[in-house]
Design a protein around this motif. Structure first.
Motif, short mmCIF file in Angstrom:
data_model
loop_
_atom_site.label_atom_id
_atom_site.label_comp_id
_atom_site.label_asym_id
_atom_site.label_seq_id
_atom_site.Cartn_x
_atom_site.Cartn_y
_atom_site.Cartn_z
N CYS A 127 0.80 -1.35 -0.05
CA CYS A 127 -0.07 -0.20 0.02
C CYS A 127 0.80 1.26 -0.04
O CYS A 127 0.57 2.30 -0.73
N ASN A 128 1.93 1.27 0.87
CA ASN A 128 2.76 2.31 0.82
C ASN A 128 3.42 2.42 -0.57
O ASN A 128 3.67 3.75 -0.93
N GLU A 129 3.97 1.52 -1.20
CA GLU A 129 4.42 1.51 -2.42
C GLU A 129 3.58 2.28 -3.41
O GLU A 129 3.85 3.11 -4.34
N ILE A 130 2.35 1.79 -3.45
CA ILE A 130 1.15 2.17 -4.32
C ILE A 130 0.94 3.66 -4.04
O ILE A 130 0.74 4.55 -4.97
N GLU A 131 0.88 4.01 -2.70
CA GLU A 131 0.53 5.42 -2.48
C GLU A 131 1.82 6.27 -3.04
O GLU A 131 1.24 7.48 -3.48
N SER A 132 2.89 5.93 -2.73
CA SER A 132 3.93 6.62 -3.27
C SER A 132 3.93 6.77 -4.68
O SER A 132 4.30 7.90 -5.34
N HIS A 133 3.35 5.72 -5.53
CA HIS A 133 3.48 5.57 -6.83
C HIS A 133 2.16 6.65 -7.39
O HIS A 133 2.27 7.37 -8.41
N ILE A 134 1.08 6.53 -6.48
CA ILE A 134 -0.01 7.66 -6.65
C ILE A 134 0.31 8.86 -6.74
O ILE A 134 0.08 9.58 -7.58
#
Length: 187
Positions: A127-134
């Motif tokens: 989720c943190n990776e996805i949030e960073s990507h977003i």
């Protein structure tokens, strides 16, 4: 008197205390019986009156009856004790089985908790990776939107310039028609 099999000498608990007391009574009764027999032997050697003999004989009969009653009571209590010890053994085995089953279930639950915790940590990381990507994508989109706005302003300015040129061109054409070809500006 010897301690019967399965009994503890001076054991704890009310049942063992009762057995110890009964054993003491039996020992004292047996001792009394022994003494009475010795008295009878001595009386055989010496002259004994009939009344004394009958009294001793009566006491001996009473002691024998009391002894038999105590022995029967002791046997009954021993049977109860053996039954209770058997129940304790069965319950101890059952408790041990339940303890093992509980420990196995607890171990299984602990393993599942560790696995779920690991999965949770992985999901949080993802989720943190996805949030960073977003966030990066939003920054890129914001940059593109700003670029589009700037280009729209440039296009709008260019349209205005083009309209001004078209308007100037029309005015120039109208002036040429009014003044004719080859006519110069009026002085």
């Amino acid at each position: 008197m010897a301690t019967p099999l399965g009994w503890s000498q001076g054991g704890s608990g009310s049942v063992c205390l009762a057995f110890d007391q009964l054993r003491d009574v039996i020992e004292s009764q047996e001792e009394l019986i022994h003494q009475l027999r010795n008295v009878m032997v001595l009386q055989d050697e010496n002259f004994v009156s009939k009344e004394e003999f009958q009294e001793v004989e009566k006491k001996l009969g009473e002691e024998k009856a009391a002894h038999a009653k105590t022995k029967a009571l002791l046997a009954k209590e021993e049977e109860k004790l053996q039954f209770a010890l058997g129940e304790v053994e069965v319950l101890s085995k059952q408790l041990e089985k339940e303890k093992l089953a509980f420990e196995k279930a607890l171990s299984s639950i602990k393993n599942r908790v560790l696995q779920e915790s690991s999965k949770k940590d992985q999901l949080i990381s993802k989720c943190n990776e996805i949030e960073s990507h977003i966030i990066k994508q939003e920054d890129i989109l914001n940059g593109k939107e700003n670029e589009i706005k700037e280009l729209q302003q440039v296009i709008s300015q260019q349209k205005q310039i083009f309209r001004n040129h078209v308007s100037d061109f029309r005015i120039q054409k109208q002036q040429e028609r009014l003044h004719g070809p080859g006519a110069g500006p009026e002085a």
